[in-house]
Design a protein around this motif. Structure first.
Motif, short mmCIF file in Angstrom:
data_model
loop_
_atom_site.label_atom_id
_atom_site.label_comp_id
_atom_site.label_asym_id
_atom_site.label_seq_id
_atom_site.Cartn_x
_atom_site.Cartn_y
_atom_site.Cartn_z
N LEU A 10 0.84 -1.21 0.00
CA LEU A 10 0.00 0.00 0.00
C LEU A 10 0.87 1.25 0.00
CD1 LEU A 10 -2.68 1.54 0.39
CD2 LEU A 10 -2.34 1.28 2.82
N THR A 12 3.96 1.60 -1.03
CA THR A 12 4.67 1.77 -2.30
C THR A 12 3.75 2.31 -3.38
OG1 THR A 12 5.83 -0.22 -1.65
CG2 THR A 12 6.28 0.63 -3.82
N ILE A 13 2.53 1.74 -3.47
CA ILE A 13 1.59 2.22 -4.49
C ILE A 13 1.26 3.69 -4.27
CG2 ILE A 13 -0.77 1.94 -5.32
CD1 ILE A 13 -0.45 -1.05 -4.69
N LEU A 14 1.04 4.06 -3.00
CA LEU A 14 0.71 5.45 -2.70
C LEU A 14 1.88 6.37 -3.04
CD1 LEU A 14 -1.76 6.77 -1.50
CD2 LEU A 14 -0.64 6.75 0.69
N PHE A 16 4.14 5.94 -5.36
CA PHE A 16 4.31 6.15 -6.79
C PHE A 16 3.16 6.92 -7.41
CE2 PHE A 16 7.74 3.17 -6.34
CZ PHE A 16 8.66 3.72 -7.18
N ILE A 17 1.95 6.81 -6.83
CA ILE A 17 0.86 7.70 -7.27
C ILE A 17 1.27 9.16 -7.04
CG2 ILE A 17 -1.49 8.45 -6.79
CD1 ILE A 17 -2.18 5.57 -6.17
N GLY A 18 1.83 9.42 -5.84
CA GLY A 18 2.28 10.78 -5.54
C GLY A 18 3.41 11.22 -6.46
N LEU A 37 1.55 13.72 -0.18
CA LEU A 37 1.08 12.34 -0.34
C LEU A 37 2.25 11.36 -0.24
CD1 LEU A 37 -1.74 11.26 -0.94
CD2 LEU A 37 -1.02 10.94 -3.28
N ILE B 23 -5.28 13.28 -8.08
CA ILE B 23 -4.44 13.67 -9.21
C ILE B 23 -5.29 13.97 -10.44
CG2 ILE B 23 -2.72 12.74 -10.80
CD1 ILE B 23 -1.48 11.43 -8.38
N PHE B 39 -6.09 11.60 3.46
CA PHE B 39 -5.37 11.70 4.75
C PHE B 39 -6.20 11.10 5.87
CE2 PHE B 39 -2.76 15.59 3.33
CZ PHE B 39 -1.95 14.76 2.60
N VAL B 99 6.98 5.25 -14.18
CA VAL B 99 6.46 5.21 -12.81
C VAL B 99 5.75 3.89 -12.55
CG1 VAL B 99 4.75 6.23 -11.30
CG2 VAL B 99 6.31 7.68 -12.52
N THR B 107 7.00 -2.79 -5.57
CA THR B 107 5.94 -3.45 -4.81
C THR B 107 6.18 -4.95 -4.74
OG1 THR B 107 4.40 -1.79 -5.63
CG2 THR B 107 3.46 -3.75 -4.64
#
Lengths: 103, 165
Positions: A10, A12-14, A16-18, A37, B23, B39, B99, B107
């Motif tokens: 979770l 890591t995914i967050l 890379f989204i950021g 983020l 985004i 958040f 990305v 991951t």
């Protein structure tokens, strides 16, 4: 109990989204939000490691998260201050048009 | 004690959906509001990780303070309306595969590595956390408050309008 790997995935995914949002969006305020983020993603992994890995002082990772909170608040304050000052000076906030330093 | 993994999946799906929505929204204020939701969901993740003090600090600092700062910065500036390329960089398409690949690789590496993690939750209760934060790490904590003070003064100085010359 949810395994540690799920929390790390979770985070890591967050992250890379950021990271993609930071590179893709044009507005400076959006870039700062994406940096927040990414900092949150790192905080998730810190708390997860603190919860799952044995350590001589339990809770050290959580203490570190508090320092990240403080520094990210400082970063947001200064970054948004710079954004507002730039808007006053140039009337625009797109990173494409703010190329005065020719970087 | 046996925990169900279902709450984790619900909350983490909420986190990721809100982050992607943040985004993709064109209107900056919608992005800010979905950042607030993201958040808040991350605070839920902290509660699932037995870190109630961190969850409370997350709500106070991110959901309250930083979001208010961001929303005020959005309200104090004017934003254009237009097509996709006014909001996204030209290089967004180029960076997307990099990305995605880097994210998938990291991951997989992190999620398949073997950790000698313990079976029970190790995060200490709030009293122990307070003892760590205000006794063992009290000096860095005070230095952090100084850093925050200097940063706030710098932000005010940057954003201040110069009236007299």
């Amino acid at each position: 109990m949810t395994p540690l790997q799920h929390y790390l995935a979770l985070a890591t995914i967050l992250f890379f989204i950021g990271a993609w949002g930071m590179m893709a969006r044009r507005n400076i305020i959006m870039v700062i939000m994406c940096i927040e983020l990414m900092l949150n993603a790192v905080n998730i992994s810190l708390v997860a490691f603190s919860n799952y890995m044995p350590s001589p002082v339990p809770g050290r990772g959580e203490v570190f998260v508090f320092f990240v909170f403080g520094l990210s608040a400082a970063e947001a304050a200064v970054g948004l201050g710079i954004a507002i000052a730039l808007y006053r000076l140039r009337e625009r906030l797109s990173v494409d048009e703010l190329d005065g330093m020719k970087g | 004690m046996e925990f169900s993994p279902i709450p984790f999946y619900i909350v983490s799906a909420l986190v990721i959906i809100c982050a992607i929505a943040m985004i993709y929204f064109k209107e900056l204020i919608y992005s800010a509001l979905s950042m607030v939701a993201c958040f808040m969901a991350i605070a839920g993740i902290y509660i699932l990780l037995n870190a109630e003090l961190v969850a409370g600090a997350q709500v106070l600092i991110y959901v309250a303070a930083i979001s208010i700062l961001v929303i005020f910065a959005i309200m104090l500036t004017r934003h254009r309306k237009g097509d996709f390329w006014l909001f996204f960089h030209r290089q967004s398409v180029v960076t997307l595969p990099f990305v995605v690949v880097a994210g998938i690789v990291l991951t997989v590496v992190l999620a398949t590595a073997a950790y000698d993690s313990s079976e029970e939750a190790l995060n200490p209760p709030d009293e122990e956390m307070a003892r760590l934060l205000f006794q063992d790490y009290s000096f860095p904590f005070e230095v952090l408050s100084l850093v925050l003070l200097v940063a706030i003064m710098g932000a005010i100085l940057l954003a201040m309008r110069e009236r007299r010359r």
